[in-house]
Scaffold this motif. Structure first.
Motif, short mmCIF file in Angstrom:
data_model
loop_
_atom_site.label_atom_id
_atom_site.label_comp_id
_atom_site.label_asym_id
_atom_site.label_seq_id
_atom_site.Cartn_x
_atom_site.Cartn_y
_atom_site.Cartn_z
N SER A 124 0.83 -1.19 0.00
CA SER A 124 0.00 0.00 0.00
C SER A 124 0.86 1.25 0.00
N GLN A 183 -8.19 2.68 2.34
CA GLN A 183 -7.35 3.74 2.90
C GLN A 183 -7.99 5.10 2.68
N ASP A 235 -7.45 0.95 -1.82
CA ASP A 235 -6.23 1.06 -1.01
C ASP A 235 -5.08 1.68 -1.82
#
Length: 444
Positions: free
Chosen positions: A162, A203, A423
């Protein structure tokens, strides 16, 4: 796949091919290069072939049509072959453009023709026969196209690593401005990702930052977006107010081309698969409606979801023109004139979530794309009438998870869009390649 091919038909077509080639040694003329064959793919649609004629040859075809010849090309060498394989249709791929015909011809669209013939004749045989005809510039196999429906693709998965992003609170804390339900906000995480949509893969900030964009603009009814896809459900309660409407056809006589644009009853757009103004949409054929909702679902109406450019509930969203072509997930498209139609009827943006089955360039499709890019937003005299001078075409990169793009997504004149997971990583199903222009978040 083997196709039945009777010896009598084979002998006749070989003779026809021989008659098509001019004997330059007898005439004393210089030898001319034959046509180029493109997209010679086993995935080609049987019984269909696309030809680009040389300029002087197209003039012969047009003259013969003007004299009442309804079938064939009017060119003896080509017609011997067409007749031998029981051709049932031979017509312009891009129909007469009406008041836009001058620019249609300037762009060379009048040179393209489409033939439909006995499907038992292999496409390779047909191309071989026609390859001797010097009046033909390009021979192109007719290819299928496939919708890039991410709902059919693999479910999203986190990428290898990520990427951490610093998101300023003052940007991310923009409130949701409309009265659609909380559920719609959760479904459309890609508008404003709070970081808790998919607990382990989501996220904060992995989104299109639409809430902040709405502070600047929620849409503009001068902008017409052509959704080139399955038909859009034009009477959907969350779309009807933002549909493009051809008022002349809506208020005209059914079965009559009331506005003289060459298309009958095209009230909200046109069905280019069935060549009718009657659009195809159902529970199984809703991809076009899904795409249209993301673009222009009416905002602030308490219904369904929100459109990125769906307005503020005051009739100020962009308008959707439905360009229907796909009856299922795989459909041949002999009608690349849909891009000319979109441009000539006011669209300036085209949304295309599909790809051609072959990775190779399709020059007839390229001609249609170029026409839209060069002429959208302008009248037949080149005067700007829309919000943009020239068109913008968006294509999906593809959903097979491969490191490659198919045509038209790799074409440098269109915008290629790959899919991003919540993400910041590439969605597991999305194709990728250096030609990709945008990585955009997509809802599941």
């Amino acid at each position: 796949m083997k196709y039945p091919f009777k010896s009598l038909l084979l002998a006749a077509t070989v003779l026809a091919a021989a008659s098509c080639a001019k004997d330059d040694t007898q005439s004393g003329g210089e030898e001319t290069a034959g046509p180029v064959i493109v997209n010679a793919s086993p995935a080609a649609i049987g019984g269909e072939i696309i030809l680009k004629l040389k300029t002087e040859a197209s003039g012969i075809v047009e003259k013969s049509r003007a004299q009442g010849v309804s079938k064939g090309s009017g060119i003896d060498e080509i017609d011997r072959i067409l007749n031998t394989v029981n051709t049932v249709r031979f017509e312009r791929l891009f129909p007469d453009g009406g008041r836009f015909e001058e620019r249609t011809r300037r762009e060379g669209l009048h040179l393209w023709y489409y033939a439909k013939y006995d499907p038992s004749v292999p496409t390779s045989e047909m191309a071989s026969l026609l390859s001797s005809c010097k009046d033909i510039e390009i021979i192109e196999y007719s290819l299928a196209a496939e919708t890039s429906d991410h709902r059919r693709a693999a479910s999203p998965a986190a990428g290898a690593q990520s990427v951490t992003r610093a998101i300023a609170d003052e940007v991310r804390n923009v409130p949701f401005p409309f009265n659609e339900s909380e559920r719609s906000q959760q479904m459309q995480w890609h508008y404003n990702n709070t970081g808790n949509i998919f607990a382990q893969t989501s996220q904060l900030g992995a989104d299109a930052n639409v809430y902040a964009a709405w502070q600047l603009s929620t849409g503009n009814p001068d902008v017409i977006v052509a959704v080139v896809d399955q038909g859009v459900k034009y009477d959907h309660e969350d779309l009807a107010a933002n549909m493009w409407v051809n008022e002349a056809e809506l208020n005209g006589t059914p079965g009559v081309d009331d506005d003289g644009n060459g298309y009958v009853d095209d009230i909200y757009g046109y069905n280019f698969t069935k060549e009718t103004g009657e659009l195809d949409f159902s529970a199984e054929l809703m991809h076009g409606t899904h795409v249209a909702g993301t673009i222009a679902a009416v905002n602030n109406n308490g219904e369904g979801v929100c459109g990125i450019a769906g307005g503020s509930g005051n009739g100020d969203g962009v308008r959707i023109m439905t360009i229907g072509w796909s009856a299922d997930n795989r459909q041949t498209i002999p009608n690349w004139d849909m891009f000319a139609y979109a441009a000539d009827n006011g669209a300036v943006i085209a949304s295309c979530s599909w790809e051609v089955s072959s990775p190779d360039l399709a020059p007839d499709l390229q001609a249609g794309l170029d026409y839209f890019i060069d002429n959208a937003g302008m009248d037949e005299n080149g005067v700007q009438t829309g919000p943009m001078k020239g068109g913008l075409i968006m294509f999906a990169a593809g959903n097979s998870g491969e490191n490659r793009l198919k045509f038209p997504s790799y074409y440098d004149r269109v915008v290629s869009v790959a899919s991003m997971a919540p993400d910041y990583n590439k969605a597991s199903y999305s194709n990728w390649a250096p030609e990709v222009d945008i990585l955009a978040p997509v809802s599941y």
